[in-house]
Design an enzyme around this catalytic site. Structure first.
Site, mmCIF file in Angstrom:
data_model
loop_
_atom_site.group_PDB
_atom_site.id
_atom_site.type_symbol
_atom_site.label_atom_id
_atom_site.label_comp_id
_atom_site.label_asym_id
_atom_site.label_seq_id
_atom_site.Cartn_x
_atom_site.Cartn_y
_atom_site.Cartn_z
ATOM 1 N N ASP A 87 15.953 -14.133 22.062
ATOM 2 C CA ASP A 87 15.992 -12.721 21.692
ATOM 3 C C ASP A 87 17.244 -12.466 20.850
ATOM 4 O O ASP A 87 18.303 -13.038 21.121
ATOM 5 C CB ASP A 87 16.056 -11.897 22.997
ATOM 6 C CG ASP A 87 15.740 -10.448 22.756
ATOM 7 O OD1 ASP A 87 14.693 -9.998 23.233
ATOM 8 O OD2 ASP A 87 16.542 -9.764 22.075
ATOM 9 N N SER A 133 10.524 -2.201 4.304
ATOM 10 C CA SER A 133 9.234 -1.507 4.223
ATOM 11 C C SER A 133 9.315 -0.360 3.230
ATOM 12 O O SER A 133 10.378 0.265 3.066
ATOM 13 C CB SER A 133 8.899 -0.960 5.613
ATOM 14 O OG SER A 133 7.885 0.006 5.527
ATOM 15 N N ASN A 147 -2.807 0.883 15.539
ATOM 16 C CA ASN A 147 -2.374 2.091 14.839
ATOM 17 C C ASN A 147 -2.786 2.033 13.383
ATOM 18 O O ASN A 147 -3.031 3.047 12.762
ATOM 19 C CB ASN A 147 -0.844 2.203 14.855
ATOM 20 C CG ASN A 147 -0.325 2.468 16.237
ATOM 21 O OD1 ASN A 147 -0.812 3.350 16.921
ATOM 22 N ND2 ASN A 147 0.662 1.689 16.663
ATOM 23 N N PHE A 157 12.368 -11.264 10.138
ATOM 24 C CA PHE A 157 11.181 -10.425 10.375
ATOM 25 C C PHE A 157 11.239 -9.735 11.728
ATOM 26 O O PHE A 157 10.505 -8.777 11.960
ATOM 27 C CB PHE A 157 9.902 -11.282 10.389
ATOM 28 C CG PHE A 157 9.581 -11.957 9.087
ATOM 29 C CD1 PHE A 157 8.813 -11.310 8.142
ATOM 30 C CD2 PHE A 157 10.037 -13.226 8.805
ATOM 31 C CE1 PHE A 157 8.508 -11.918 6.936
ATOM 32 C CE2 PHE A 157 9.735 -13.849 7.610
ATOM 33 C CZ PHE A 157 8.960 -13.196 6.666
ATOM 34 N N ASN A 165 1.408 -2.047 2.198
ATOM 35 C CA ASN A 165 0.607 -2.191 3.431
ATOM 36 C C ASN A 165 -0.020 -3.576 3.537
ATOM 37 O O ASN A 165 -1.051 -3.827 2.906
ATOM 38 C CB ASN A 165 -0.485 -1.121 3.467
ATOM 39 C CG ASN A 165 0.067 0.278 3.678
ATOM 40 O OD1 ASN A 165 0.947 0.719 2.955
ATOM 41 N ND2 ASN A 165 -0.443 0.980 4.669
ATOM 42 N N LYS A 184 14.703 0.452 9.500
ATOM 43 C CA LYS A 184 14.579 -0.344 8.269
ATOM 44 C C LYS A 184 15.603 0.134 7.246
ATOM 45 O O LYS A 184 16.293 -0.651 6.599
ATOM 46 C CB LYS A 184 13.163 -0.223 7.685
ATOM 47 C CG LYS A 184 12.080 -0.885 8.521
ATOM 48 C CD LYS A 184 12.210 -2.397 8.479
ATOM 49 C CE LYS A 184 11.156 -3.090 9.318
ATOM 50 N NZ LYS A 184 11.430 -4.509 9.549
ATOM 51 N N ASN A 218 5.824 -9.473 21.068
ATOM 52 C CA ASN A 218 4.606 -8.954 20.443
ATOM 53 C C ASN A 218 3.879 -10.090 19.722
ATOM 54 O O ASN A 218 3.230 -9.872 18.699
ATOM 55 C CB ASN A 218 5.015 -7.852 19.445
ATOM 56 C CG ASN A 218 3.839 -7.064 18.946
ATOM 57 O OD1 ASN A 218 2.795 -7.015 19.587
ATOM 58 N ND2 ASN A 218 3.971 -6.485 17.766
ATOM 59 N N GLY A 263 3.088 13.068 10.190
ATOM 60 C CA GLY A 263 3.989 12.162 9.458
ATOM 61 C C GLY A 263 3.332 11.438 8.304
ATOM 62 O O GLY A 263 4.014 10.757 7.530
ATOM 63 N N TYR A 269 11.557 4.179 13.767
ATOM 64 C CA TYR A 269 11.213 2.848 13.238
ATOM 65 C C TYR A 269 11.618 2.754 11.764
ATOM 66 O O TYR A 269 12.324 1.841 11.337
ATOM 67 C CB TYR A 269 9.708 2.575 13.399
ATOM 68 C CG TYR A 269 9.208 1.553 12.413
ATOM 69 C CD1 TYR A 269 9.506 0.207 12.580
ATOM 70 C CD2 TYR A 269 8.494 1.935 11.269
ATOM 71 C CE1 TYR A 269 9.094 -0.728 11.640
ATOM 72 C CE2 TYR A 269 8.079 1.018 10.335
ATOM 73 C CZ TYR A 269 8.381 -0.319 10.518
ATOM 74 O OH TYR A 269 7.995 -1.231 9.583
ATOM 75 N N ARG A 274 -3.257 4.189 -0.118
ATOM 76 C CA ARG A 274 -2.154 3.249 0.116
ATOM 77 C C ARG A 274 -2.313 2.019 -0.761
ATOM 78 O O ARG A 274 -3.414 1.702 -1.219
ATOM 79 C CB ARG A 274 -2.134 2.773 1.586
ATOM 80 C CG ARG A 274 -1.889 3.854 2.610
ATOM 81 C CD ARG A 274 -0.464 4.378 2.569
ATOM 82 N NE ARG A 274 -0.237 5.354 3.632
ATOM 83 C CZ ARG A 274 -0.534 6.652 3.525
ATOM 84 N NH1 ARG A 274 -1.082 7.130 2.428
ATOM 85 N NH2 ARG A 274 -0.276 7.477 4.528
ATOM 86 N N ASN A 331 11.034 -13.753 20.225
ATOM 87 C CA ASN A 331 11.144 -13.474 21.671
ATOM 88 C C ASN A 331 9.770 -13.314 22.321
ATOM 89 O O ASN A 331 9.668 -13.080 23.519
ATOM 90 C CB ASN A 331 12.029 -12.245 21.943
ATOM 91 C CG ASN A 331 11.383 -10.952 21.481
ATOM 92 O OD1 ASN A 331 10.273 -10.950 20.926
ATOM 93 N ND2 ASN A 331 12.065 -9.845 21.706
HETATM 94 N N1 UFG Z 1 -5.760 5.806 8.944
HETATM 95 C C1 UFG Z 1 -6.929 6.397 9.408
HETATM 96 N N2 UFG Z 1 -7.383 6.019 10.639
HETATM 97 C C2 UFG Z 1 -6.742 5.098 11.417
HETATM 98 C C3 UFG Z 1 -5.571 4.501 10.926
HETATM 99 C C4 UFG Z 1 -5.098 4.886 9.680
HETATM 100 O O1 UFG Z 1 -7.521 7.243 8.743
HETATM 101 O O2 UFG Z 1 -7.219 4.810 12.518
HETATM 102 C C5 UFG Z 1 -5.279 6.161 7.600
HETATM 103 C C6 UFG Z 1 -3.905 6.795 7.604
HETATM 104 O O3 UFG Z 1 -4.000 8.190 7.800
HETATM 105 C C7 UFG Z 1 -3.401 6.405 6.206
HETATM 106 C C8 UFG Z 1 -4.044 5.043 5.950
HETATM 107 O O4 UFG Z 1 -5.149 4.989 6.843
HETATM 108 O O5 UFG Z 1 -3.886 7.311 5.240
HETATM 109 C C9 UFG Z 1 -3.126 3.870 6.238
HETATM 110 O O6 UFG Z 1 -2.592 4.010 7.557
HETATM 111 P P1 UFG Z 1 -1.797 2.807 8.271
HETATM 112 O O7 UFG Z 1 -1.414 3.275 9.638
HETATM 113 O O8 UFG Z 1 -2.601 1.549 8.188
HETATM 114 O O9 UFG Z 1 -0.563 2.592 7.340
HETATM 115 P P2 UFG Z 1 0.611 3.591 6.996
HETATM 116 O O10 UFG Z 1 0.672 3.632 5.501
HETATM 117 O O11 UFG Z 1 0.560 4.856 7.719
HETATM 118 O O12 UFG Z 1 1.776 2.789 7.656
HETATM 119 C C10 UFG Z 1 2.534 1.904 6.938
HETATM 120 C C11 UFG Z 1 3.111 0.790 7.804
HETATM 121 C C12 UFG Z 1 4.103 1.336 8.773
HETATM 122 C C13 UFG Z 1 5.089 2.230 8.084
HETATM 123 C C14 UFG Z 1 4.351 3.304 7.338
HETATM 124 C C15 UFG Z 1 5.202 4.331 6.651
HETATM 125 O O13 UFG Z 1 2.087 0.127 8.498
HETATM 126 O O14 UFG Z 1 4.788 0.244 9.350
HETATM 127 O O15 UFG Z 1 3.526 2.671 6.373
HETATM 128 O O16 UFG Z 1 5.395 4.006 5.313
HETATM 129 F F1 UFG Z 1 5.955 2.814 8.918
#
Ligand code: UFG
Length: 343
Positions: free
Chosen positions: A61, A127, A201, A83, A182, A156, A38, A297, A152, A234, A35
């Site tokens: 969509d 995920s 993010n 996806f 990741n 999943k 993003n 979280g 979110y 991670r 769609n």
């Molecule tokens: N981190 C930082 N600074 C940032 C971004 C991330 O220090 O600006 C750290 C986070 O605290 C974490 C690590 O980098 O320790 C990885 O963070 P991400 O946001 O890249 O990935 P996550 O493991 O938090 O997120 C992933 C997926 C999400 C999912 C989540 C929960 O990207 O889609 O796992 O399992 F929801």
């Protein structure tokens, strides 16, 4: 080999585009549906440049059931790789209904239309978030699921449950649930990669935007975790390995599989600081950072036991951390503002 096309929903997005490339390279006929909420059509143009093939793409969509029906009328679909979905954790906490409607409502629409057209094969983009806070490491597929802390992640988990129930009730279905750890990196061509809207993010897009000068410095979210250097650990997996995992899953599905679930990860964990250092090495750019408090979280460590995919799909991740960083940097430095022409 599949008799019919592979429909890739969300095929213009990050993991979607890389999977479309691998599917085309493996000789599959691919239809993309997106769609473009993003993503942009430019990404599909780039996929066509990489593969030398034309990709039939539809801007439909998942909430538009008639639009879906038109697509299934037009093409003989063998399997859907699903996806499409909203994926921002923070946004999902602010707009839960939007997430449930799009991700869950959209998936139910898709499954109903698949049934109408006698298509019973699906590979779902799940995920590691479904595992919630890990009870043990490495995480295998038997680890309890459902402890997600945000809408979110819950979408999943709920979709996994819906697909599992469907397989129990109706024996025609073949479903593979792929739990990603990741995903990072980009295609080696530097033509496609992750293109987040606004301030990223996730860690690696953030770091690469610091390197290219779009962001000032990395904020490290917490250095007081119970990990070797105190920062979060991670399991980062190269997106091309991840994409190849989907092709391996499709080959398994073609033999008839019922409902299967696989982790797609490397089995290795790296900390935030290790990732920043590796990216400095891969890009030759300094990554200044500041330490801040923990992000709500977040968990200390998360990495996969990836043996099941190796045993049953014959798939393992091959590309190392250096390749993840080099490929991400090639994409980011060739496309400082992503698929858009300006920032
Ligand atoms: N981190 C930082 N600074 C940032 C971004 C991330 O220090 O600006 C750290 C986070 O605290 C974490 C690590 O980098 O320790 C990885 O963070 P991400 O946001 O890249 O990935 P996550 O493991 O938090 O997120 C992933 C997926 C999400 C999912 C989540 C929960 O990207 O889609 O796992 O399992 F929801």
């Amino acid at each position: 080999m599949a008799s019919g096309s592979i429909l890739v929903t969300g095929g213009a997005g990050y993991v979607g585009t890389h999977t479309v490339v691998e599917l085309l390279d493996a000789g599959y006929d691919v239809i993309v549906m997106d769609n473009l909420h993003n993503a942009s059509m430019e990404s599909i143009k780039r996929v066509e440049e990489i593969t030398g093939k034309t990709v039939a793409t539809y801007s439909v969509d998942l909430l538009d059931k008639d639009g879906l029906r038109d697509l299934f009328k037009k093409h003989k679909i063998y399997c859907v790789m699903h996806f499409a979905g909203l994926k921002a954790v923070g946004e999902s906490c602010q707009k839960p209904l939007m997430y449930y409607k799009n991700n869950i409502g959209g998936t139910v629409n898709l499954l109903e239309v698949m049934k109408e057209f006698g298509v019973y094969n699906m590979i779902f983009s799940s995920s590691a978030t479904v595992y919630g806070s890990p009870k043990y490491l490495p995480i295998d597929e038997k680890h309890p699921v459902g402890g997600c802390t945000n809408p979110y992640g819950k979408t999943k988990y709920f979709i996994e449950e819906i697909l599992t129930d469907l397989c129990t009730a109706e024996k025609e279905w073949n479903v593979v649930l792929l739990r990603y750890f990741n995903p990072v990196g980009a295609h080696i061509s530097g033509k496609i990669g992750e293109d987040p809207q606004g301030i990223p993010n996730n860690l690696m897009p953030y770091i690469s935007q610091v390197a290219v000068g779009r962001l000032k410095e990395l904020t490290v979210h917490g250095n007081d975790y119970d990990t070797p250097d105190g920062t979060g650990v991670r399991d980062y997996i190269h997106v091309v390995d991840l994409a190849q995992g989907h092709v391996a899953a499709l080959k398994r599905l073609e033999k008839g599989c019922g409902c299967k679930v696989y982790n797609l990860g490397t089995g290795k964990g790296y900390s935030v600081i290790e990732m920043a250092k590796a990216f400095e090495k891969g890009s030759g750019k300094p990554i200044p950072y500041k330490i801040a408090g923990r992000r709500t979280g977040d968990i200390a460590s998360c990495y996969a036991d990836a043996k099941l995919a190796q045993e049953e799909l014959g798939w393992t991740a091959k590309l190392d951390l250096a390749r993840m960083c080099e490929d991400l940097w090639r994409w980011q430095s060739n496309n400082p503002t992503g698929f858009r022409k300006d920032s």
